[in-house]
Design a protein around this motif. Structure first.
Motif, PDB file in Angstrom:
ATOM      1  N   GLU A 186      54.785  52.187  35.276  1.00  0.00           N
ATOM      2  CA  GLU A 186      55.989  51.801  34.550  1.00  0.00           C
ATOM      3  C   GLU A 186      56.262  50.292  34.624  1.00  0.00           C
ATOM      4  N   LYS A 187      55.864  49.652  35.728  1.00  0.00           N
ATOM      5  CA  LYS A 187      56.081  48.208  35.875  1.00  0.00           C
ATOM      6  C   LYS A 187      54.847  47.555  36.502  1.00  0.00           C
ATOM      7  N   ILE A 188      53.783  47.514  35.773  1.00  0.00           N
ATOM      8  CA  ILE A 188      52.570  46.869  36.284  1.00  0.00           C
ATOM      9  C   ILE A 188      52.761  45.350  36.245  1.00  0.00           C
ATOM     10  N   PRO A 189      52.572  44.672  37.374  1.00  0.00           N
ATOM     11  CA  PRO A 189      52.781  43.222  37.403  1.00  0.00           C
ATOM     12  C   PRO A 189      51.776  42.484  36.523  1.00  0.00           C
ATOM     13  N   GLU A 190      52.131  41.294  36.124  1.00  0.00           N
ATOM     14  CA  GLU A 190      51.232  40.446  35.361  1.00  0.00           C
ATOM     15  C   GLU A 190      50.005  40.096  36.211  1.00  0.00           C
ATOM     16  N   PRO A 191      48.845  39.865  35.570  1.00  0.00           N
ATOM     17  CA  PRO A 191      47.606  39.584  36.326  1.00  0.00           C
ATOM     18  C   PRO A 191      47.745  38.460  37.351  1.00  0.00           C
ATOM     19  N   ASN A 192      48.447  37.392  36.987  1.00  0.00           N
ATOM     20  CA  ASN A 192      48.533  36.246  37.903  1.00  0.00           C
ATOM     21  C   ASN A 192      49.580  36.406  38.992  1.00  0.00           C
ATOM     22  N   SER A 193      50.291  37.543  38.986  1.00  0.00           N
ATOM     23  CA  SER A 193      51.326  37.739  40.012  1.00  0.00           C
ATOM     24  C   SER A 193      51.051  38.931  40.917  1.00  0.00           C
ATOM     25  N   VAL A 194      49.865  39.562  40.763  1.00  0.00           N
ATOM     26  CA  VAL A 194      49.538  40.749  41.575  1.00  0.00           C
ATOM     27  C   VAL A 194      49.555  40.429  43.066  1.00  0.00           C
ATOM     28  N   ILE A 195      49.002  39.249  43.427  1.00  0.00           N
ATOM     29  CA  ILE A 195      48.887  38.918  44.857  1.00  0.00           C
ATOM     30  C   ILE A 195      50.247  38.653  45.501  1.00  0.00           C
ATOM     31  N   HIS A 196      51.294  38.488  44.688  1.00  0.00           N
ATOM     32  CA  HIS A 196      52.642  38.283  45.237  1.00  0.00           C
ATOM     33  C   HIS A 196      53.444  39.573  45.262  1.00  0.00           C
ATOM     34  N   ASN A 197      52.860  40.659  44.761  1.00  0.00           N
ATOM     35  CA  ASN A 197      53.536  41.942  44.714  1.00  0.00           C
ATOM     36  C   ASN A 197      53.607  42.567  46.106  1.00  0.00           C
ATOM     37  N   ASP A 198      54.667  43.346  46.355  1.00  0.00           N
ATOM     38  CA  ASP A 198      54.858  43.961  47.676  1.00  0.00           C
ATOM     39  C   ASP A 198      53.700  44.867  48.069  1.00  0.00           C
ATOM     40  N   GLU A 199      53.159  45.612  47.093  1.00  0.00           N
ATOM     41  CA  GLU A 199      52.053  46.529  47.401  1.00  0.00           C
ATOM     42  C   GLU A 199      50.856  45.760  47.952  1.00  0.00           C
ATOM     43  N   PHE A 200      50.527  44.653  47.307  1.00  0.00           N
ATOM     44  CA  PHE A 200      49.392  43.837  47.730  1.00  0.00           C
ATOM     45  C   PHE A 200      49.670  43.193  49.092  1.00  0.00           C
ATOM     46  N   VAL A 201      50.861  42.642  49.262  1.00  0.00           N
ATOM     47  CA  VAL A 201      51.222  41.970  50.525  1.00  0.00           C
ATOM     48  C   VAL A 201      51.155  42.952  51.694  1.00  0.00           C
ATOM     49  N   LYS A 202      51.686  44.179  51.481  1.00  0.00           N
ATOM     50  CA  LYS A 202      51.651  45.197  52.542  1.00  0.00           C
ATOM     51  C   LYS A 202      50.217  45.590  52.886  1.00  0.00           C
ATOM     52  N   PHE A 203      49.361  45.670  51.857  1.00  0.00           N
ATOM     53  CA  PHE A 203      47.964  46.044  52.097  1.00  0.00           C
ATOM     54  C   PHE A 203      47.244  44.953  52.886  1.00  0.00           C
ATOM     55  N   ILE A 204      47.505  43.703  52.584  1.00  0.00           N
ATOM     56  CA  ILE A 204      46.909  42.593  53.333  1.00  0.00           C
ATOM     57  C   ILE A 204      47.376  42.639  54.785  1.00  0.00           C
ATOM     58  N   GLN A 205      48.654  42.937  54.999  1.00  0.00           N
ATOM     59  CA  GLN A 205      49.185  43.058  56.372  1.00  0.00           C
ATOM     60  C   GLN A 205      48.512  44.211  57.111  1.00  0.00           C
ATOM     61  N   TYR A 206      48.253  45.304  56.370  1.00  0.00           N
ATOM     62  CA  TYR A 206      47.554  46.446  56.978  1.00  0.00           C
ATOM     63  C   TYR A 206      46.139  46.039  57.415  1.00  0.00           C
ATOM     64  N   ILE A 207      45.433  45.296  56.551  1.00  0.00           N
ATOM     65  CA  ILE A 207      44.079  44.843  56.879  1.00  0.00           C
ATOM     66  C   ILE A 207      44.102  43.932  58.102  1.00  0.00           C
ATOM     67  N   GLU A 208      45.074  43.021  58.148  1.00  0.00           N
ATOM     68  CA  GLU A 208      45.180  42.081  59.277  1.00  0.00           C
ATOM     69  C   GLU A 208      45.444  42.800  60.589  1.00  0.00           C
ATOM     70  N   GLY A 209      46.131  43.960  60.533  1.00  0.00           N
ATOM     71  CA  GLY A 209      46.437  44.699  61.754  1.00  0.00           C
ATOM     72  C   GLY A 209      45.425  45.780  62.094  1.00  0.00           C
ATOM     73  N   GLU A 210      44.402  45.962  61.236  1.00  0.00           N
ATOM     74  CA  GLU A 210      43.384  46.993  61.464  1.00  0.00           C
ATOM     75  C   GLU A 210      42.470  46.583  62.612  1.00  0.00           C
ATOM     76  N   LYS A 211      42.485  47.352  63.683  1.00  0.00           N
ATOM     77  CA  LYS A 211      41.721  46.998  64.889  1.00  0.00           C
ATOM     78  C   LYS A 211      40.221  47.221  64.717  1.00  0.00           C
ATOM     79  N   GLU A 212      39.836  48.182  63.867  1.00  0.00           N
ATOM     80  CA  GLU A 212      38.414  48.501  63.717  1.00  0.00           C
ATOM     81  C   GLU A 212      37.645  47.422  62.949  1.00  0.00           C
ATOM     82  N   LEU A 213      38.368  46.587  62.196  1.00  0.00           N
ATOM     83  CA  LEU A 213      37.719  45.504  61.451  1.00  0.00           C
ATOM     84  C   LEU A 213      37.661  44.248  62.308  1.00  0.00           C
ATOM     85  N   GLY A 214      36.505  43.620  62.373  1.00  0.00           N
ATOM     86  CA  GLY A 214      36.402  42.355  63.095  1.00  0.00           C
ATOM     87  C   GLY A 214      37.110  41.246  62.340  1.00  0.00           C
TER      88      GLY A 214
END
Length: 421
Positions: A186-214
């Motif tokens: 219903e509200k897909i962000p514009e291509p150049n603003s995806v990286i500022h979207n909450d979904e993307f930011v939360k996923f990056i935070q999840y990756i940064e906190g993932e212990k199994e990834l070096g």
């Protein structure tokens, strides 16, 4: 037949005669070895699995020399009929399509032409200019060129295949995108603003906190995602960019309870890591844009209704080759009189136990690699599996475990059904 890396044109200060001679020898050698190029293409197609096995095995061995016995295991064992077929097809093709003068030039001219090129290249010229040294240098020049062109042809064919496979799944990829678009679009962000979207930011935070990834993997994956989301390329008729598709996948991942969200995120990271590593691969230089989008969607298959990516090479986007390796090891163990001793030693740390396991693994490495490559497993996937064979739980190598696993799966499925009811 000279590889691109072997071409060393005379320096700018060289005489015009020397440059003209070099070019003459080079083009004459290229024409004289056209039949060789045809044979190389034929070998690349028919020895697809063997070449992949050789390259993977060479990488695992590092700087260690490959023995004649190992060459025989890779290229000779079980390939006698195939080798006869290749020789017959190659011989008949050359005889039918080439004139006798060209065939004669192919048989006699390459070595003299290679000698001429060597004499014009100070870098490849032997210290002692005697006939034997020149013969050895010319044979090395031709063999190195043959090897480089063989690998180059194989890479080109594999790259074409890699590009075609995701496009065969294009309809199912677009259908899956439309499914997600209908539910979360219903509200897909514009291509150049995806990286500022909450979904993307939360996923990056999840990756940064993932212990199994070096730390290195985290950095590479985050950089990969930023670059991916900043690309304005669209996935064919979907009308969406890669970043917008990732947004929809992330929305799907973040639906459900905490346990479900964690499982979907973990699977997405795993699929992305395989897609990213495969894109960097050592055998195939790059993977298709559509293929990476398919990898993202594939992570939702089985956990989100309406998501199905068909004909995609699953083993290249996260389906581990370990299960196939376990089945192969089981069959090989049954052939061994001391199979129980090998199983008992598998999880032991004693030196003599390690030696028993190591000898068995060394024995099955080449045939196992051939098996995995014949199933179109990626090079990285195969190498990771082979290098970690000794760490496989020995319980996975018995049929009893298979029965136990089946019971566990049925129990879990039943529990899930009760929960849904």
């Amino acid at each position: 037949m000279i590889g691109f890396s072997q071409i060393q044109f005379p320096r700018s200060g060289s005489s015009k005669v020397r440059t003209a001679l070099y070019l003459s020898f080079y083009y004459a050698l290229t024409i004289a070895t056209i039949p060789t190029s045809i044979v190389v293409s034929l070998v690349s197609v028919l020895y697809d699995t063997e070449i992949k096995t050789f390259l993977g095995y060479k990488k695992i061995k590092g700087g260690e020399k490959i023995t004649k016995k190992e060459y025989w295991k890779i290229f000779g064992q079980g390939n006698i009929i195939k080798s006869i077929l290749v020789a017959c097809v190659a011989g008949l093709t050359i005889y039918h399509f080439f004139s006798k003068p060209l065939i004669l030039a192919w048989l006699l001219a390459p070595i003299p032409l290679a000698v001429g090129i060597i004499l014009l290249q100070p870098e490849t010229r032997p210290v002692k200019l005697n006939p034997i040294a020149l013969l050895k240098a010319s044979l090395k020049l031709l063999s190195d060129g043959l090897y480089e062109n063989l690998i180059g042809t194989k890479n080109m064919m594999s790259a074409m295949k890699e590009h075609m496979m995701p496009h065969m799944a294009n309809n199912s990829i677009v259908d899956s995108i439309n499914t997600l678009k209908g539910e979360y679009g219903e509200k897909i962000p514009e291509p150049n603003s995806v990286i500022h979207n909450d979904e993307f930011v939360k996923f990056i935070q999840y990756i940064e906190g993932e212990k199994e990834l070096g730390n290195s993997n985290k950095k590479d994956l985050i950089s990969f995602l930023n670059e991916w989301c900043n690309d304005d390329k669209q996935v064919h008729v979907s009308g969406l960019t890669g970043g917008q598709i990732l947004y929809l996948v992330l929305k799907a991942c973040n639906s459900g309870d905490n346990e479900s969200i964690a499982a979907k995120r973990q699977e997405l990271v795993r699929s992305l890591m395989y897609a990213m590593n495969y894109a960097k691969g050592t055998v195939i230089p790059e993977t298709c844009f559509t293929g990476i989008a398919g990898a993202m969607l594939k992570s939702l298959e089985g956990v989100h209704p309406g998501i199905r990516v068909e004909y995609l090479m699953e083993d290249r986007i996260g389906i581990c080759a370990e299960n196939e390796a376990c089945e192969f090891i089981k069959k090989e163990l049954k052939k061994k009189k001391n199979h129980q001793e090998i199983l008992d030693a598998w999880d032991e740390s004693a030196d003599n136990s390690n030696q028993i396991t190591s000898n068995f693994i060394q024995e099955i490495t080449v045939p196992l690699m051939r098996r995995l490559f014949s199933l179109n497993c990626s090079e990285q996937n195969v190498i990771d599996t082979i290098e970690n064979l000794e760490y496989i739980d020995s319980k996975k190598l018995t049929d009893e475990n298979k029965v136990g696993s089946s019971l566990n799966v049925n129990s879990v499925a039943g529990a899930g059904s009760e929960h849904r009811l």
